[in-house]
Design an enzyme around this catalytic site. Structure first.
Site, mmCIF file in Angstrom:
data_model
loop_
_atom_site.group_PDB
_atom_site.id
_atom_site.type_symbol
_atom_site.label_atom_id
_atom_site.label_comp_id
_atom_site.label_asym_id
_atom_site.label_seq_id
_atom_site.Cartn_x
_atom_site.Cartn_y
_atom_site.Cartn_z
ATOM 1 N N ASP A 207 -3.409 0.594 2.008
ATOM 2 C CA ASP A 207 -3.890 -0.037 0.715
ATOM 3 C C ASP A 207 -4.475 0.876 -0.494
ATOM 4 O OD1 ASP A 207 -4.597 -2.576 -0.841
ATOM 5 O OD2 ASP A 207 -6.502 -1.912 -0.595
ATOM 6 N N GLU A 266 0.753 2.100 -0.480
ATOM 7 C CA GLU A 266 0.705 1.411 -1.755
ATOM 8 C C GLU A 266 0.300 2.301 -3.048
ATOM 9 O OE1 GLU A 266 -1.402 -2.548 -3.998
ATOM 10 O OE2 GLU A 266 -2.629 -1.128 -2.779
#
Length: 522
Positions: A207, A266
């Protein structure tokens, strides 16, 4: 075993609370994911990516992790995770998990210890605490705003009861940012990585992979917008700093001990050269390139997105990734205009995406043609964006509605509990898995055929893409394995190139391709 299985894999993103509920509490869970593995195997997926299932107060649906080495009871326990990994592997499906290294939950023992400690203590050095501005320290240390809305700083009360320092949270106040200049932070992450990899997990989606390293000195932003959207992180000066690459190189050294595991970042970075740095041979294996998600249904925009993505990875001989949806963005049928036209365009774009070389990511429900649900009642909204924006932005709940499996009324086989964690619209009765499996013209049947062809046909081999001459509103490219993909994003039918139509996203009549339609030819 193929150590580069991920280079051509089709990943299926499972939003666990919305996939399937096994314990009748209205929230999906890990045993629910296990119960859906036969469906995923028949769809043809190679791997699943689980959104966070680690211990969390759920302020941001699991992206606020309080214990990264255990499963939250909402989703089950470690035994349930082990069952899922074993059952998936028995079907030839890999399992990847979400990793959240930029921040922890404010309930994490480290942060609780920081609150109980004094300024300058070792406990506070794990996070980013600063004295406030102004003579009495009553103003935030700088002008940074939260991605979710409101200030990016929260002031604490010191152990003696006095007004104290401020801590940084680029997201929610319950998600304090870690201090990646502190070696304790990476040491703990390495422990987490090895904990799950040793249990058989096949990798991680990382993330905010461009966010851990902060700009030196934490300077004011030149322009602090009242709203900082997730999709604007690519040009946000708080992200994408050189120091983040040292972090990814350290992560890669751990992965090198697990040669079949994959690290997927990401990465909200759009400059090709800047993006390419994240997927150099000693950093991430894969990086999400979000240009295709952000492209309008416009032939030139779509081509530009594809060219940008390919150019970025070509700089370092890396593997491209493609996705049209995830848990943070509007679902494709809605994003492309809604209704019949929006669904037709979403199906056409699926063929474009699946025709490209590299790894592909589908979001649960994408294969059903699910639209966004934008008319949720205010009291049902749970995304922290809703509260932090002062009820001016409704957040991302509309793309996170539970999957409809069967039956004519909510909860459509998702759960035995009538009240699901987000309400399901009655009109989804026409979109259930059960109903679409019985209909050879359904969106699900279309995806199954497309994925099956992608897996089986030699024409989908080769990494080169050649653009062929086409009208302004049309996209035509040739895959080096022999496939030709045609997209008609214009307003009138067009004649198809020569060749056998392998699959089309809509009816093809008399050798012409209608608007909002794509086709594969060989």
């Amino acid at each position: 075993m193929d150590s580069r299985w991920w280079s051509h894999a089709l990943f299926y993103q499972v939003y666990p609370r919305s996939f399937r509920d096994s314990d009748s509490d209205g929230v999906g869970d890990l045993d629910g994911v296990s119960a859906g593995l036969d469906y995923l195997e028949s769809l043809g997926v190679d791997a699943i990516w689980l959104n966070p299932v680690m211990v969390s107060p759920m302020a941001d649906h699991g992206y606020d992790v309080a214990d990264p080495r255990d499963i939250d009871p909402l989703f089950g326990d470690l035994a349930a995770m082990d069952r899922l990994v074993e059952a998936a592997h028995a079907r030839g499906i890999k399992v990847t998990m979400d990793l959240v290294p930029n921040h922890t939950s404010s309930a994490h023992p480290w942060f609780q210890a920081a609150l109980a400690a004094a300024p300058g203590s070792a406990e506070r050095e794990r996070y980013i605490f600063r004295d406030g501005a102004g003579p009495d320290g009553s103003r935030p240390p700088n002008n940074w705003l939260s991605i979710f809305g409101g200030p990016a700083w929260t002031r604490v009360t010191e152990p003696d009861g006095s007004p104290g320092q401020w801590y940084l949270h680029l997201f929610d106040a319950e998600q304090p940012d870690l201090n990646w200049d502190n070696p304790e932070v990476f040491a703990d992450l390495e422990t987490t990585l090895r904990f799950w990899l040793d249990r058989g997990v096949d990798g991680f989606r990382i993330d905010v992979a461009h966010g851990m390293a902060k700009p030196p000195g934490l300077p004011d932003m030149p322009t602090a917008k009242p709203e900082m959207l997730l999709a604007e992180m690519d040009d946000d000066p708080r992200f994408n700093h050189d120091g983040v690459h040292d972090i990814h190189r350290a992560i890669r050294r751990v992965f090198d001990d697990y040669p079949c595991a994959v690290a997927i970042g990401e990465v909200w970075v759009y400059d090709s050269e800047q993006f390419s740095r994240y997927v150099r041979p000693d950093e991430l294996h894969l990086g999400f390139n979000f240009r295709l998600v952000r492209a309008d249904f416009d032939a030139r925009d779509i081509r530009s997105a594809i060219e940008n993505s390919l150019a970025a990875v070509d700089l370092v001989d890396a593997v491209p990734t493609w996705t049209l949806a995830n848990h943070d963005v509007e679902r494709p049928p809605t994003r492309y205009g809604g209704g019949t036209a929006g669904l037709a365009r979403a199906r056409a774009m699926a063929l474009v995406m699946l025709a490209l070389p590299g790894a592909v990511f589908l979001y649960n429900g994408e294969e059903l043609g699910l639209p966004n649900v934008d008319d949720l009642p205010d009291e049902a909204l749970q995304d922290p964006v809703w509260e932090r924006s002062g009820h001016t932005r409704r957040g991302r709940d509309g793309c996170r509605i539970p999957m409809p499996w069967s039956g004519e009324t909510p909860p459509f086989g998702f759960s035995d509990h009538p009240d699901t964690w987000l309400p399901m619209p009655p009109e989804w009765a026409a979109l259930t898995v059960e109903k679409q499996l019985a209909d050879p013209a359904s969106t699900l049947a279309f995806y199954r055929r497309a994925i099956g062809l992608r897996r089986a046909r030699e024409e989908f081999s080769g990494s080169a893409v050649e653009w062929l001459d086409s009208p302004t509103d049309v996209l035509v490219f040739h895959r080096s394995g022999g496939l030709v993909c045609v997209l008609n994003a214009g307003a009138v039918p067009i004649p198809l190139p020569e060749g056998e139509v392998l699959l089309a996203s809509g009816p093809v009549l008399d050798g012409t391709l209608p608007p909002d339609t794509a086709a594969w030819l060989v």
